[in-house]
Motif scaffolding. Structure first.
Motif, PDB file in Angstrom:
ATOM      1  N   ASP A 183       2.817  -4.522  -6.352  1.00 44.81           N
ATOM      2  CA  ASP A 183       3.240  -5.815  -5.752  1.00 44.81           C
ATOM      3  C   ASP A 183       4.691  -5.841  -5.238  1.00 44.81           C
ATOM      4  O   ASP A 183       5.499  -6.066  -6.238  1.00 44.81           O
ATOM      5  N   THR A 184       5.217  -5.545  -4.027  1.00 41.99           N
ATOM      6  CA  THR A 184       6.557  -5.493  -3.790  1.00 41.99           C
ATOM      7  C   THR A 184       6.968  -6.418  -2.665  1.00 41.99           C
ATOM      8  O   THR A 184       6.226  -6.858  -1.983  1.00 41.99           O
ATOM      9  N   VAL A 185       8.403  -6.897  -2.672  1.00 40.28           N
ATOM     10  CA  VAL A 185       8.845  -7.861  -1.744  1.00 40.28           C
ATOM     11  C   VAL A 185      10.400  -7.275  -1.330  1.00 40.28           C
ATOM     12  O   VAL A 185      11.078  -6.750  -2.267  1.00 40.28           O
ATOM     13  N   GLY A 186      10.705  -7.535   0.119  1.00 41.54           N
ATOM     14  CA  GLY A 186      11.907  -7.114   0.578  1.00 41.54           C
ATOM     15  C   GLY A 186      13.037  -8.259   0.159  1.00 41.54           C
ATOM     16  O   GLY A 186      12.668  -9.487  -0.153  1.00 41.54           O
ATOM     17  N   VAL A 187      14.061  -7.631  -0.122  1.00 39.73           N
ATOM     18  CA  VAL A 187      15.309  -8.471  -0.331  1.00 39.73           C
ATOM     19  C   VAL A 187      16.084  -9.056   0.891  1.00 39.73           C
ATOM     20  O   VAL A 187      16.171  -9.967   1.520  1.00 39.73           O
ATOM     21  N   SER A 188      16.607  -7.641   1.414  1.00 37.47           N
ATOM     22  CA  SER A 188      17.445  -7.906   2.674  1.00 37.47           C
ATOM     23  C   SER A 188      16.427  -7.549   3.808  1.00 37.47           C
ATOM     24  O   SER A 188      16.788  -7.984   5.077  1.00 37.47           O
ATOM     25  N   LEU A 189      15.271  -6.914   3.640  1.00 37.54           N
ATOM     26  CA  LEU A 189      14.351  -6.741   4.808  1.00 37.54           C
ATOM     27  C   LEU A 189      12.998  -7.405   4.388  1.00 37.54           C
ATOM     28  O   LEU A 189      12.635  -7.691   3.253  1.00 37.54           O
ATOM     29  N   SER A 190      12.484  -8.096   5.291  1.00 33.66           N
ATOM     30  CA  SER A 190      11.328  -8.866   5.209  1.00 33.66           C
ATOM     31  C   SER A 190      10.127  -8.237   5.080  1.00 33.66           C
ATOM     32  O   SER A 190       9.574  -7.588   6.098  1.00 33.66           O
ATOM     33  N   PHE A 191       9.344  -8.354   3.917  1.00 32.73           N
ATOM     34  CA  PHE A 191       7.926  -7.676   3.712  1.00 32.73           C
ATOM     35  C   PHE A 191       7.852  -7.946   2.505  1.00 32.73           C
ATOM     36  O   PHE A 191       8.230  -8.276   1.394  1.00 32.73           O
ATOM     37  N   ARG A 192       6.227  -8.122   2.167  1.00 30.59           N
ATOM     38  CA  ARG A 192       5.456  -8.345   1.048  1.00 30.59           C
ATOM     39  C   ARG A 192       4.437  -7.405   1.216  1.00 30.59           C
ATOM     40  O   ARG A 192       3.643  -7.635   2.062  1.00 30.59           O
ATOM     41  N   THR A 193       4.435  -6.410   0.461  1.00 30.22           N
ATOM     42  CA  THR A 193       3.137  -5.290   0.589  1.00 30.22           C
ATOM     43  C   THR A 193       2.656  -4.804  -0.801  1.00 30.22           C
ATOM     44  O   THR A 193       3.368  -5.233  -2.005  1.00 30.22           O
ATOM     45  N   GLU A 194       1.753  -3.963  -0.932  1.00 33.44           N
ATOM     46  CA  GLU A 194       1.302  -3.142  -1.952  1.00 33.44           C
ATOM     47  C   GLU A 194       2.060  -1.828  -1.889  1.00 33.44           C
ATOM     48  O   GLU A 194       2.148  -1.234  -0.931  1.00 33.44           O
ATOM     49  N   GLY A 195       2.610  -1.357  -2.965  1.00 30.90           N
ATOM     50  CA  GLY A 195       3.264  -0.224  -2.932  1.00 30.90           C
ATOM     51  C   GLY A 195       4.901  -0.343  -2.520  1.00 30.90           C
ATOM     52  O   GLY A 195       5.172  -1.630  -2.931  1.00 30.90           O
ATOM     53  N   PRO A 196       5.431   0.595  -2.454  1.00 33.38           N
ATOM     54  CA  PRO A 196       5.163   1.944  -1.858  1.00 33.38           C
ATOM     55  C   PRO A 196       4.660   2.721  -3.365  1.00 33.38           C
ATOM     56  O   PRO A 196       5.342   2.528  -4.295  1.00 33.38           O
ATOM     57  N   ASP A 197       3.674   3.771  -3.355  1.00 31.30           N
ATOM     58  CA  ASP A 197       3.218   4.406  -4.610  1.00 31.30           C
ATOM     59  C   ASP A 197       4.249   5.652  -4.184  1.00 31.30           C
ATOM     60  O   ASP A 197       5.077   5.783  -3.345  1.00 31.30           O
ATOM     61  N   TYR A 198       4.199   6.679  -5.157  1.00 34.70           N
ATOM     62  CA  TYR A 198       5.172   7.941  -5.261  1.00 34.70           C
ATOM     63  C   TYR A 198       4.847   8.479  -3.868  1.00 34.70           C
ATOM     64  O   TYR A 198       5.960   9.198  -3.451  1.00 34.70           O
ATOM     65  N   ALA A 199       3.629   8.862  -3.277  1.00 31.18           N
ATOM     66  CA  ALA A 199       3.374   9.549  -2.312  1.00 31.18           C
ATOM     67  C   ALA A 199       4.136   8.837  -0.943  1.00 31.18           C
ATOM     68  O   ALA A 199       4.612   9.624  -0.220  1.00 31.18           O
ATOM     69  N   GLN A 200       4.262   7.583  -0.945  1.00 26.72           N
ATOM     70  CA  GLN A 200       4.852   6.980   0.232  1.00 26.72           C
ATOM     71  C   GLN A 200       6.733   7.319   0.020  1.00 26.72           C
ATOM     72  O   GLN A 200       7.379   7.777   0.959  1.00 26.72           O
ATOM     73  N   ILE A 201       6.820   6.995  -1.248  1.00 32.69           N
ATOM     74  CA  ILE A 201       8.470   7.281  -1.695  1.00 32.69           C
ATOM     75  C   ILE A 201       8.913   8.616  -1.188  1.00 32.69           C
ATOM     76  O   ILE A 201       9.770   9.101  -0.863  1.00 32.69           O
ATOM     77  N   SER A 202       7.925   9.935  -1.344  1.00 33.83           N
ATOM     78  CA  SER A 202       8.242  11.105  -1.374  1.00 33.83           C
ATOM     79  C   SER A 202       8.190  11.528   0.069  1.00 33.83           C
ATOM     80  O   SER A 202       8.710  12.501   0.613  1.00 33.83           O
ATOM     81  N   SER A 203       7.510  10.685   0.911  1.00 38.63           N
ATOM     82  CA  SER A 203       7.158  11.137   2.215  1.00 38.63           C
ATOM     83  C   SER A 203       8.142  10.286   3.092  1.00 38.63           C
ATOM     84  O   SER A 203       9.093  10.812   3.873  1.00 38.63           O
ATOM     85  N   LEU A 204       7.967   8.980   3.379  1.00 42.82           N
ATOM     86  CA  LEU A 204       8.768   8.187   4.046  1.00 42.82           C
ATOM     87  C   LEU A 204      10.229   8.083   3.520  1.00 42.82           C
ATOM     88  O   LEU A 204      11.378   7.844   4.087  1.00 42.82           O
ATOM     89  N   GLY A 205      10.490   8.404   2.179  1.00 42.41           N
ATOM     90  CA  GLY A 205      11.767   8.282   1.628  1.00 42.41           C
ATOM     91  C   GLY A 205      12.503   9.547   1.398  1.00 42.41           C
ATOM     92  O   GLY A 205      13.128  10.038   2.383  1.00 42.41           O
TER      93      GLY A 205
END
Length: 598
Positions: free
Chosen positions: A290-312
């Protein structure tokens, strides 16, 4: 089981031949068998299936499988999702849901008290996937929701189904597009427990097996809730193995060496954007983030490794907060964040090669990535091109060398030039290059540093590697059939699964019988692909991996030529030139016919 016919706006209860459950006891196996009988008879069938273990109290039995023909790949596809939707479907009174046809007007399904209602959704059409879930909760109270966003409404080929506002449906093959085609905006599940709350045939034995597995989980260096690496740091802990191993997707797989890998690791996430941990039904691990943005506004599940390695890492965005924000945006839009990220990485490489100017994408440009995701979901401008998927992008822009897909869906998580067993599993999977790395952690050599009992070493001997891949495929097929989280395989195995199924159903399931069911499932999936026109010649990695050697680092010069491994794999499965033989074909189809709906 319920059959929902959207052409006729009719819903009816359907009983399966008990013989079908002898071969396909639930989940992915039952879904594939049902789809085999539905294709050609109904328009774009969609199957949702639970299993006898879901709701029984068996540890980590909480998955729901969605089976369909993929609009992205043309193959059979299955989405496997956790959380609470599968137990909710069981408690609402159903083991499976079959949806066929298309309605003219938008609708959603409300499932409760053993009934299924088809309700108008004109006021929901156009909302994002999270808004839909929140709206249905206000309307119906405590409901679990599967919903689509604008990407699904517009038929984006990798539109996904969002599970309870904050997680994808577990596959990148366009389940959301299938629902959009049907004008089905959501499925709401109101679980009052009046339906088929599982009543095990032998509760004491089931409890004993669950306690045994729970004790192994407690002793596991991966799964222990307080100390286990996977539990405490989530799937992003994979970066701590793949980063030092120099096997990370980076800049559209140009080079697997990511010098700043620590910035995208699970440990850094726990110190920055992590707000808390989430779990699924009947699970003591709590690996969800369960993650939340500090400078960017979001509250969401993830990111999992799959999103980190693709979007990241694959797009050059080395920012956990940035990846978390784009993941949250993807969920709202109903886009699969993994496939979207890998396609953006392809587009960034094309931009560099073609100098696309203002329409292009510079590596790591968060603002441009955000705009492109929105454009893709609404099919505006260049987003309409990106909505077609990896092959369409490469073909239309005449840059086939940037492709990273197998059968039309991109490889995720690890570079197959380094992790060659990873290249094999992504080549031979029926749904293309979409394997999840933690599902197949036992064939990832670098995971040994995390304490995973891996079945391959860095030599990647073809015979040993092919056997490891096939054995893991069978075990995963069994877990998917029983709807047990794949992470359970780090504490359980064949004997546990067979004993549990026997205890719940009262039918004797030996290891051999369960393994046979898994073999039949893999045969039926390959046979279905053959009938859909998918040839074994597509069991190959793209030239980016087979012809372009790793440019630098400890694996410099390596390519992913796994052709000999695939030949060994075919031999293990008795596949002639990659195809199911006539005798096995007859056996698989004969069993599948038992799951025919009248």
């Amino acid at each position: 089981m319920a059959l929902v016919n959207l052409n006729k706006l009719r819903i009816e209860a359907v009983d399966l031949d008990p013989e079908a459950l002898e071969y396909f006891p639930g989940g992915r196996a039952l879904g594939v068998a049902l789809l085999y009988n539905l294709l050609g008879r109904y328009d774009s069938p969609l199957v949702l299936a639970t299993s006898p273990l879901v709701g029984s109290g068996f540890v980590m039995a909480n998955r729901l499988t969605i089976v369909f023909k993929s609009p992205l790949t043309g193959t059979i596809a299955w989405a496997n999702t956790g959380g609470y939707v599968s137990p909710a479907l069981k408690k609402a009174g159903f083991d499976a849901l079959v949806i066929v046809g298309r309605s003219r007007e938008p609708h959603y399904l409300l499932i409760e008290d053993g009934s299924v209602d088809l309700l108008p959704a004109e006021d929901l059409w156009g909302l994002d996937a999270v808004e839909v879930a929140l709206m249905l909760r206000r309307r119906h109270g405590d409901v679990r929701v599967l919903s689509i966003g604008p990407a699904g409404e517009r038929g984006v080929s990798y539109a996904t189904v969002i599970n309870d506002t904050g997680r994808s449906s577990g596959v990148r093959h366009g389940a959301g597009a299938v629902m959009g085609l049907k004008r089905l905006k959501a499925i709401a599940l109101k679980a009052k427990g009046v339906g088929s709350k599982a009543k095990p045939s032998d509760r004491s034995t089931l409890l004993r097996i669950s306690r045994e597995i729970a004790s192994r989980i407690m002793a596991s260096s991966l799964l222990n809730r307080e100390k286990g690496l996977l539990a405490v740091y989530g799937t992003p802990v994979a970066m701590e193995a793949l980063g030092p191993a120099e096997a990370v997707p980076h800049l559209n797989y140009r080079n697997p060496v990511l010098e700043r890998w620590e910035a995208l690791s699970g440990r850094i996430m726990s110190k920055t954007i992590l707000a808390g941990r989430l779990t699924c039904s009947s699970c003591p691990v709590a690996c969800r983030r369960d993650t939340v943005g500090v400078s960017l506004s979001f509250r969401t599940e993830g990111p999992d490794y799959a999103q980190i390695s693709s979007l990241g890492s694959n797009t050059g965005l080395i920012s956990l907060e940035g990846v978390g924000y784009l993941t949250s945006l993807s969920y709202r839009l109903g886009l699969d964040p993994i496939e979207a990220g890998n396609i953006l990485a392809m587009y960034a490489e094309i931009t560099e090669l073609e100098d696309l100017g203002r329409e292009g994408l510079v590596w790591g440009d968060l603002e441009a990535m955000e705009k492109l995701l929105v454009s893709t979901a609404y099919r505006r401008g260049v987003g309409d091109l990106l909505a077609g998927g990896a092959r369409v992008v490469a073909e239309k822009l005449k840059r086939p060398e940037v492709r990273t897909d197998v059968k039309g869906v991109t490889i995720q998580n690890a570079d197959p030039r380094v992790e060659k067993a990873w290249g094999v599993i992504n080549s031979v999977e029926a749904f293309g290059g979409a394997a999840h790395i933690w599902v197949y952690g036992g064939i990832v050599a670098s995971f040994k540093t995390l304490g995973v009992n891996v079945a391959v070493d860095w030599s990647f001997n073809p015979e040993t590697t092919a056997k490891a891949v096939y054995e893991h495929q069978l075990l995963v097929a069994a877990a998917d059939t029983l709807q047990v989280c794949a992470f359970s395989q780090y504490a359980a195995g064949w004997r546990d699964y067979a004993r549990a199924l026997s205890a719940v159903t009262g039918v004797k399931w030996s290891v051999e019988k369960l393994r046979g069911a898994a073999e039949t499932l893999l045969d039926l999936e390959r046979l279905l692909n053959q009938q859909l026109g998918i040839e074994p010649t597509e069991d190959v990695l793209p030239p980016k991996f087979t012809e372009n050697p790793v440019p630098k680092g400890k694996h410099k010069g390596e390519t992913a030529d796994v052709s000999s491994h695939i030949e060994e794999y075919y031999s293990l499965r008795n596949l002639k030139n990659g195809k199911i033989g006539s005798e096995r074909m007859r056996e698989a189809t004969s069993k599948a016919k038992a799951a025919r709906i009248a």
